[in-house]
Structures are given as C-alpha cells and as structure tokens.
Design a protein around this motif. Structure first.
Motif, short mmCIF file in Angstrom:
data_model
loop_
_atom_site.label_atom_id
_atom_site.label_comp_id
_atom_site.label_asym_id
_atom_site.label_seq_id
_atom_site.Cartn_x
_atom_site.Cartn_y
_atom_site.Cartn_z
N ARG A 284 0.82 -1.21 0.00
CA ARG A 284 0.00 0.00 0.00
C ARG A 284 0.86 1.26 0.00
N ALA A 285 1.96 1.21 0.73
CA ALA A 285 2.83 2.39 0.77
C ALA A 285 3.39 2.69 -0.62
N TYR A 286 3.82 1.64 -1.28
CA TYR A 286 4.43 1.87 -2.60
C TYR A 286 3.39 2.30 -3.63
N SER A 287 2.14 1.91 -3.40
CA SER A 287 1.13 2.27 -4.40
C SER A 287 0.95 3.79 -4.46
N ASN A 288 1.44 4.51 -3.43
CA ASN A 288 1.38 5.97 -3.48
C ASN A 288 2.16 6.53 -4.66
N LEU A 289 3.18 5.78 -5.07
CA LEU A 289 4.02 6.25 -6.16
C LEU A 289 3.24 6.39 -7.45
#
Lengths: 294, 292, 522
Positions: A284-289
């Motif tokens: 989920r954190a990386y999906s911010n990219l």
C-alpha cells in the motif's frame, strides 16, 4: 461466438500455463539459496568444500552449529548479546527514521515553506553521493564529536532511509484530506498533536515501510558498525559477530561454514517473517508512487 | 502568519541539519581531499597538489575501462531486474490466477532475507566446482559452469545474476502495487471497446505506470551505480579490474591501498556522472513535478 | 503554476551542476596555479632528532623481570595512578590461547597497568589508519613487518630507537629484528618469524618433491591414482606474497637499485613471465593445480587440504594447527622445491609479525601510557611469552632464547605429538631458503600491481609477457603518484594537461547548460 470463446479459452489456458511455469521457476530460484543455507546450518560439514549434494537432503540433523553459535563466549561478547545490541540499535533507528520521515513528509505536503520544491530536490539529489565519498570524512567528524558509539551510528543510519521515505510519506499525506486535521485542530488539538494522532495513524503503511527499511538498514550494516564499534567486543552488533564467528573478519581465526549458516538463519528468519507480515502495508505504501496528484 | 512560517521551519529543520551534517559536509570535505596528496605517505601532513589526482586518473587511471564497467554493471543489472520484476508483477496481476498470494510471499523472500548475508551465501554457491551452483544447478540444466576467476564474461554473468536475485522482488512489489491501484473499470471499458490484451496494455497499463517506472528507475539507477557490496564480495573487481566500477575502485583505493586523495577524486568523478545523468532523467521524465 | 515549478526545478538543477563544476574547476585551477609555483615536494623523509633516554643498561637485558622492565623505560617505581593501555590484537584462535595466559601473567606482575584488548583485528588492516586519522588509534597494535613499515613511514607508529637502548635488538633473532628496522630505526618488536612452506599429505605424497619436475610428477600421479587435486594454489587470487617465492625461483627480484641509488621495480622480466607460465601450465594444461578462489586454512585451499581433496598446498605455520588437527600423522611439511629450469630454490619472504606502538598523534597517548606500552610489548615478546606462543600455537619464536629453547626441544624430539617434530623440522628448514621481506615503503604498492595483472593473466585476458609489462608499469605509476619515484611527466606536459582538463570541464558546463535549461517535454 462459440469459436471466439474457444479461442479465448485456449488463450486463457496458455496464458495461465505459462504464468505458472514462470512463477514456479522463479519460486525455485528465489528459495534455493535460502533452502541451501537453512540445510547447511543443520549439517556437520565444517566447510564449503565438504558440503555435498546429499547435505541438501540430509538424513541426520545436527545442532552443533547452533549450539556453538549460542554458547561461544568471546571475551565477554556472545552472539545473543550482539543480537540484543543489534535490536536496540535497529529499533532506535527505525523509530527515529519514522519520525524524521513523517515530519519531513508532512512539512512537504502541508506546510507553506518557501522554495519547498527546490529544497526537496536538493535534499533528494544530495543522497546520490556514494558512501565512498562520505565514509572517511564522516568517521573523522564523528570521532571529533565523540560519537563513535550507538548514538553516532543511529544518527548516521537515519537519513538514508528517511529521505527516501519522506517522499513516499509526502505522497501518502497528500491523499489524506486536510479537513481531518482542521477538524481536530478546531477541537483543541495543536498542530503537532494533530500530526501525531491523525497523520501517523492514517499514514500507517508508510510508517510501517519506513520502520522496516530503517530497521533493516541498521540491523544489517557491517562497514560502518565495524569501524565505529570494533574496539569493544561487548558492543559489537550481530553482523560483526557473525562475520567474526564465520572466520571472515580475521582470516587466521578458525572458520566454520555451518556456524555462518546458523547465524544467517537466526538473523535472517525473524527479519523475513517481519517482512512477510508487513508486506500488505508495504504494497500500500508503494502504491502511493502511482497515485495521481491533482 | 510569521509565527506560522517559523513554525513550518521547525518541521523542516531536522532534515536540513541532518543533510548538512551527513551529506554536504562530507562531500565538501572529500572534494577538498581530492585536491591534496593525502595518503599513506602524507598522512597527517598533506599539501595541495591541484588537479594532480584528476590528471593521474585520466592519464593512468583506467578511466575508460572503469566507465565501461560501471555502465555494464548498472545497465545490465537494471534492465534485467526491472524486466523480471515487471513481468512477474504482470503475471501476478492476473485476477484469474490461483495461489497469487502464495507465489507473492515466496517471491519476495530474496528481498526479505538480509542482503549482505545473501551475498556471502551466493559467494559460496558460485565457487567452481564446489559451490552448489556449479556442482548441482548448472550441470542439471546442462549449462556450462561459471568461474569468475577464469573469464570476464563469467564474472559479469555471476554478478548480474546475483544482483537480479537480490533485487527483482523489490521491483515486483513496487510494480505490483502500482498495477493494483489501476481501477479495474478502465480495463472493462476498454474491453467493451474491443481493445485486445495488447492494446489494453499499451493504452492503460503502461501510461498508468509511467510515473512509477520513472521514479523507480532513477532511484535504482543511482543505487546500482553506487552499490559496491555485490562486486566487492563476489569478484573483488576481478579478474584484474575487469569488473571494477568507479565506486568499488574508489573504495579499494581508500580502504585497501590508503590512497585517500585518489579515492576522493574517483568518488567525485563518479558523483558528477551519476548526478548529471540522474538530473537529465529527472528533467526528461519530469518525475518530481508530478509529485509536487 | 507548472511553468513556475519548472523554472524552480531548472534553477535548482543548474545551481547544483554549476556549483559542483565551478567549484571543481575554480579550486582545481587555483591549486593548479599554486602547485606549479610551489612544486609538490617529493618524499620528505622526516628525520627525528634522537633524544634517546640513556638508561643504565646492564650487559644483558632482562625483559622477564618486572623491575628490570620498568627500569628499561625509565621508571623506578609504579606511578601513583593506574594506567590503561588499549591493544589491538590480530592473533589467531590458537595463538590467543597463549596470549591470554601471557596477559594474565602480565596483569599480575604489573597491577598498575590495565590492558584493554580488542580481539579479532586482521593484520594489514586499514582500520588502524582510519582510527589514527581521528587520533583514536589503539596505543598498541600487532601487525606484519611490511605493513608496519608502511605505518612507520606514514608517521603512525613510534620510532622505538628513541625509547629503547640499541642493545634491545640482541634479544631477537637477526632475521626477525631486521624486518623491523627502516633507515636504522626500530619500529616494532617481533613475536614470530613467518613464511610459507609446502604442506603435503603423506597419504598421497610418497616423498616431498625436491624439484618442480618432481612436484609435477607427484601431482600427476596423485591426480591419476586418487582422482584428487595434486596441488591447490590460487595463483589468480594472489597479491604476490606467495608468488614472490616462485618469482625468485625463476631468478627474478622485485626491486633493483639503479646506478644513482634509486630503488625501482623489476617485475618486467623473463623470470616473471616464466613463473606465470609455469603455473598456467600446471593449471590449464596439466590440470593438476586447482585455481582456488581463496587461501589459508579457512579458504578453499585449506578446506581442500583438510578434506583430503588436495595433496599439496603452500601455507604458513600460522595455519599449522588446523592442518594438524585434520591430518594428524599424515601431515608433512617441507621447503618449497628447486625450480628445475633454473636450479634455484623457490624462496618465500621471511617475514615477521610483531608489536608496534602508535605515535601520540595517532592514539592520543600520554607519556606514561607510552611507557606502559613499551613495558607491554617488551613483555609479550620476552622469552616466556614467545616460548609459550611456540608451545601452544607453534609460531616460530623471534626471541633468541625462546628460539634456542624451541630448537633444543625439537632436537631432543620432545614435541608432542611425536610426529610434530618432523613437521617442525621441515618448517624450520625452509628458513634457510628464504628471501628478506622488503619493508621499504615502496613495497606497499607492489601488491595491487601484481594482483591486477596476474589475475587478468589467469583469466586468459593477456599473455604472460603483457602481464609482466603491465604489472611493472602499474607499479611504477603508483610509485610516481606517491612521490616515491621522480616525476616522469615533464612540466610543460603538466601545463598542457591542466589546460586540457579545465577546457574539458568548461565544455561540459557550456554544452549541458542549454540542455538543462530547455529540455523537450516528454
């Protein structure tokens, strides 16, 4: 219509078939070295040369490597002690990294800072300088400041993770509506309290990611920890200890490949579990990219 | 309002201090060292020698060879790692694939396992003919064994394969996260429009991932360029200097041969390269613009 | 909005690049100017004004008696406050058993000296240098004589001649103590002599080969009969410590002195090419030598030897214990053979490991700490300590008395287990056929020059002649770079190069500037 669906079905079978084959090959590729080190740790083969293919499918399991690893006392230092040191070091680094990343990410996202983007770009580009360019000056600086200790190490480990994480934190905070904090602040919370209660909670995936990366970096570093902590064996980290016990530090010391393997397993498995447990958060954190900013 | 500004300043202050202390100061110091003759024989008392170190590098220093090696290392690693990660992310993103989470969990293991320990494990695996790679795996696949001591090509294969193993899960996770965030409706609409799988990939998947790819590419490019552990542990830059990159060479100059000033000069040259390249990429992709 | 941002970004980028380049060019150019006016001084060998404390020395120095030791460093009674000294110790596991006994004894006899030991330091480590740079070096350090020599040349370790009477050298074997002298100054006290020998497995090797022809014959026989390696010698992993023996056997020497007295490298010779080709032949054509990726008891060579998978290796007595444990009575040791082509012995470096004291600038030590450190290094190299090192770890003693005692034990066949006597005899015989280990600062630049080209040669990148030429050239370059050989570049050429560099940098700035300012949109 029927022909099309047959073709579609065939295509689907082919597609899934290839997918499974690729996945299985890659899974074997991924697991093999880990399986190998795991099995080696339970063998009694003292070195690499005497490891046979049969050791990968052992008939007997030996615990000598673990016994030796856990009971060896090196002039007051021991593997359990070094693991404890590593945990303290890595834990503190994780906490400080999270704070630094989130505060910076928050400032970049919410606050009106002059030349914000210039600043962000600059900080980002500065991290492009290699370790070799900074190692010697850092050592000299830290020696002068009497920081050749855990404090110094934590300070040195923090920025690498935090600057990267601050960018992801900024993106993540962007996606939290500002009205949440405004409401909280109307309710009498200060900005900092609002930051702690609202942002930290809503940006939990980023918090987890930063903590994990920060922990990882500190837990596994060898070069810096070695140069900072070498003189005191009781302060060594698990990584230094593992290097030493495996005979990699001082080639004149008795080496033992299975002890190295046992140490790898003991150091690696908990971290691996931590990683897998938090993989959802990470995703989920990386999906911010990929998120689009208005 | 001023109070608010001051307040904001406090939020940004820690990172500025840390950056100044841990990056700016050391880099300037290194730059300074690179114009001196600091080394084993001029240890406490060194003097300015101007561009001497840079001249040495361009005249004697195997500059072109190291540049070539660095490019092989960076591009070779990046292309394979990103390609592998992207392919796996696409495979895992198929909604009708069963057991996705199991495969996902297995495939991130190399990333989850401590990297520097993995490197030491791989070092053992590659020993010819006693490591398992050369004893078991390659013969099983009817492939020739790989010995980094007897051939430069072998050394590169060994390095890049190992680096792929270490890093492909990261790319897989990042790309998979990005793929998951693409709204499914977009695909449904395109399918109704009669777009085939390829067209959907080109029209929806790739554009949606553009930002992620660009961001990941820059960070990984810089990381790989500056990453010296795999080479240092696996081949030590050998045979000779055949797999030596700028950074590995600088590291060895400083920490193995005590030529501090020369090492600093190599680091400066390497940094200029990577920063100029990275800035051009940042500029072209305008990646930071989309985030601010 | 986006345009504004764009401009902000451009500005940063331009600023970053411009600052970097301008700073380099400006600073570089400035110093280029400075350095042409004040040409960088060549080697300035610092001469110390000797103020040696003349101690009233009795005819024979006694370094075993605490009172005598204190007198030797100019103390009549222990100081009122305790003194702590830091020690970095590079002993192996078995050597540490002996050392710890010695240490316990030392602390009993000198209750006022507290010793803080760091175990597990490798020899020749750069760690010491980094720490010294910050003034955090340990007060006492143990290293090999050659890297000790480099540290001394760098001004990081003490000139012991200023502190100890000249007669101190009589306590040690001449072979050992000579390794610790540079330009007439003593910079360390030896605790052992070391060199490589040929270890062989008696189970496979009928008699120790005396010539390389015999070596090849035996290795081929072993290879055919038992299906194991005849020899495991990782020539491509070499930095030239062990290869120097073969180089000498083929008639080569690392340095030569010119008529003007300058020491210059002499690697580019037929001896080097022949020595390289000799090992290439054994490895690639005869397939009797395993090109091991790592050396020593812990490396591939030692592991193969321990696992009975190679018949012969070349290693030093520091690994003896590991082989003794694994092979027992099957272990044999003998000098390296005579090279059949030349009739010369392969002559390994006769080196020495010993104790050094860091300069106060490197360690921050007080005068009293230096005195305590002197007592310590005299003590750990005295008769009892050195003999203990021999008895526990089989190091060859550097202390004369301990050496004599060791030889006496050996001649009487008193070593236990009994087969150790024969092994030690073989090891000691090698000492007759060694070469002096150069400890001049030039030597520091030999290793990497050799390594780079030897490993390319064994990776089939270049031939032996090219390798010999390449390593010599690289060696000379390193010496020139470090001011140990006079500048080859004539001054006008220097100017031209400065100019070219500055020009190139300016071109870079000018050419990238428009690119950065006006980039096409993606």
């Amino acid at each position: 219509m029927k022909g099309l669906s047959l073709k579609y079905k065939l295509f689907k079978i082919l597609r899934l078939g290839i997918s499974y084959i690729v996945l299985i090959i890659m899974a074997i590729f991924s697991v093999f070295p880990l399986y190998y080190v795991f099995m080696t740790s339970f063998s009694n083969a003292p070195n690499l040369i005497s490891l046979g293919v049969s050791d990968l499918f052992p008939k007997h399991i030996y615990f000598i490597a673990y016994k030796e690893l856990l009971t060896t006392n090196l002039y007051g230092g021991s593997f359990p002690l070094w693991v404890r040191n590593s945990l303290i070091l890595a834990g503190s680094t994780a906490v400080i990294s999270v704070l630094l990343a989130l505060i910076t990410g928050y400032a970049l996202s919410r606050l009106d800072i002059p030349a914000k983007k210039t600043l962000a770009t600059f900080i980002y580009i500065v991290t492009f300088f290699p370790y070799t360019a900074t190692a010697v000056p850092l050592y000299l600086l830290f020696a002068k400041m009497h920081l050749l200790n855990y404090m110094g190490l934590i300070l040195a480990y923090t920025p690498g993770t935090s600057i990267f994480a601050a960018f992801i934190a900024k993106l993540s905070i962007d996606s939290i509506p500002p009205s949440y904090e405004e409401i909280a602040m109307i309710d009498g919370l200060s900005r900092f309290q609002a930051f702690l209660r609202i942002i930290m909670r809503l940006a939990l995936p980023v918090v987890a990611l930063t903590a994990l990366l920060g922990f990882d970096g500190a837990y596994l570093d060898f070069a810096l920890a070695y140069s900072f902590l070498l003189p005191n064996v009781k302060q060594w980290t698990a990584t230094i200890g593992l290097y030493y016990l495996a005979g990699l530090l001082n080639p004149a010391s008795a080496p033992a490949y299975n002890i190295f393997a046992a140490g790898s397993v003991l150091m690696g498995i908990p971290l691996m579990i931590l990683f897998i447990v938090s993989q959802r958060m990470m995703t989920r954190a990386y999906s911010n990219l990929a998120g689009v900013k208005q | 309002m001023d109070k608010e500004k001051l307040y904001s300043f406090f939020y940004i202050l820690p990172i500025i201090l840390v950056t100044l202390l841990l990056f700016i100061f050391p880099v300037i110091y290194s730059l300074y060292i690179s114009f001196t003759n600091m080394g084993l024989l001029h240890f406490f008392h060194y003097s300015y020698v101007g561009l001497r170190n840079y001249i040495i590098i361009f005249k004697y220093g195997y500059f072109l060879q190291l540049l070539e090696n660095t490019i092989i290392w960076t591009v070779g690693s990046l292309v394979t790692m990103m390609g592998l990660g992207f392919a796996l992310a696409l495979i895992l993103n198929q909604s009708d694939l069963k057991g996705r989470s199991i495969f996902y969990a297995i495939l991130i293991l190399p990333w989850a396992f401590p990297g520097f320990i993995s490197l030491l494990i791989w070092q053992g695996l590659w020993v010819d003919p006693y490591g398992m790679m050369n004893k078991l795996i390659l013969p099983m696949l009817h492939l020739p064994t790989i010995n980094s001591l007897t051939s430069t090509t072998d050394a590169w294969v060994e390095l890049i394969l190992t680096n792929d193993w270490l890093s492909f899960p990261y790319f897989m996770v990042v790309f998979y996260s990005a793929l998951q965030s693409i709204p499914r409706e977009l695909y449904d609409i395109a399918e109704l429009d009669g777009a085939n799988i390829f067209a959907r990939f080109m029209r929806i998947t790739l554009p949606s991932l553009k930002k992620t790819i660009a961001f990941v590419f820059i960070t990984s490019f810089v990381f790989t360029w500056n990453n010296f552990y795999p080479i240092y542990v696996l081949t030590g830059g050998g045979p000779g200097i055949s797999t030596e990159t700028f950074i590995v060479y600088a590291y060895q100059e400083a920490f193995s041969y005590s030529n501090f000033s020369l090492a600093a000069a190599w680091s400066v040259i390497s940094s200029i390269f990577v920063i100029v390249l990275a800035i051009i990429v940042i500029k072209y992709t305008r990646i930071l613009d989309t985030y601010f | 909005m986006s345009v504004k941002r764009e401009r902000a970004l451009s500005k940063t980028i331009v600023a970053v690049i411009a600052v970097i380049i301008i700073v380099i060019v400006a600073v570089g150019g400035y110093y280029a100017y400075i350095s042409t006016t004040h040409h960088p001084s060549m080697v300035t060998s610092t001469t110390y004004t000797t103020t040696s404390t003349t101690t009233t020395t009795t005819s024979i120095l006694n370094t075993s008696n605490p009172q005598a030791l204190m007198q030797l460093v100019g103390l009549t009674s222990p100081p009122s406050t305790n003194v702590t000294i830091t020690v970095w110790n590079s002993y192996s596991t078995s050597e540490n058993q002996a050392f710890n006994e010695t240490l316990a004894q030392f602390e009993k006899e000198f209750p006022w000296i507290h010793v803080e030991v760091t175990y597990g330091v490798g020899v020749g480590t750069s760690q010491f240098e980094t720490a010294a740079k910050a003034g955090k070096a340990p007060i006492v350090y143990r290293d090999t004589s050659d890297s000790g020599g480099a540290l001394f040349a760098a001004g990081l370790v003490l000139n012991l001649s200023q502190y100890l009477p000249p007669s101190i050298v009589n306590l040690y074997l001449p072979t050992a103590i000579q390794d610790w002298e540079l330009n007439g100054s003593l910079y360390g006290l030896p605790d052992n002599i070391n060199y490589i020998v040929m270890f062989y497995n008696k189970h496979y090797v009928p008699y120790p080969p005396n010539t390389t022809a015999q070596l090849i014959q035996i290795a081929e026989q072993v290879n055919k009969t038992y299906g194991i390696w005849g020899i495991a010698y990782g020539a491509s992993d070499e930095y030239g410590y062990r290869f120097a023996a073969w180089f000498a056997g083929f008639g080569g020497s690392i340095f030569t002195t010119t008529s003007s007295g300058q020491i210059i490298p002499a690697l580019n010779s037929t001896a080097m090419a022949e020595a390289l080709n000799f090992w290439y032949n054994l490895t690639y054509n005869l397939h009797i030598n395993y090109l091991a990726p790592s050396t020593g008891a812990g490396g591939a060579e030692g592991q193969l030897f321990i696992a009975n998978k190679t018949a012969i290796i070349f290693d030093g007595p520091w690994d003896l214990n590991a082989y003794l444990q694994a092979l027992g009575p099957n272990l044999g040791a003998a000098p390296l053979p005579v090279v059949s082509q030349t009739g010369l012995r392969a002559a390994p470096f006769i080196g020495s490991t010993g104790w050094l004291i860091a300069t106060p600038q490197a360690s921050g030590a007080t005068q009293m700490q230096i005195k305590a450190a002197l007592i310590f290094i005299l003590y750990v190299t005295n008769y009892q300590s050195d003999l203990r090192l021999f008895q526990v770890a089989h190091d060859i003693p550097a202390n004369v008395q301990a050496y004599n005692e060791a030889i006496a034990e050996l001649n009487a066949g008193e070593l236990q287990p009994s087969y150790l006597n024969q092994i030690m005899e073989g090891i000691l015989e090698q000492a007759k056929y060694g070469q002096k280990f150069p400890n001049i600062p030039q030597m520091a630049y030999y290793w990497n020059s050799f390594h780079q080209y030897a490993s390319e040669f064994f990776a089939n990148k270049i031939n032996a002649t090219q390798a010999a030429q390449g390593m010599e050239q690289a060696f000379i370059q390193s010496l020139v770079q470090n001011g140990l050989l006079s500048e080859i570049l004539p001054l006008p050429a220097m100017y031209a190069l400065y100019l070219a560099f500055i020009l190139a940098a300016s071109v870079l700035v000018v050419s990238t500037y428009p690119l950065i300012i006006k980039l096409p949109k993606w």
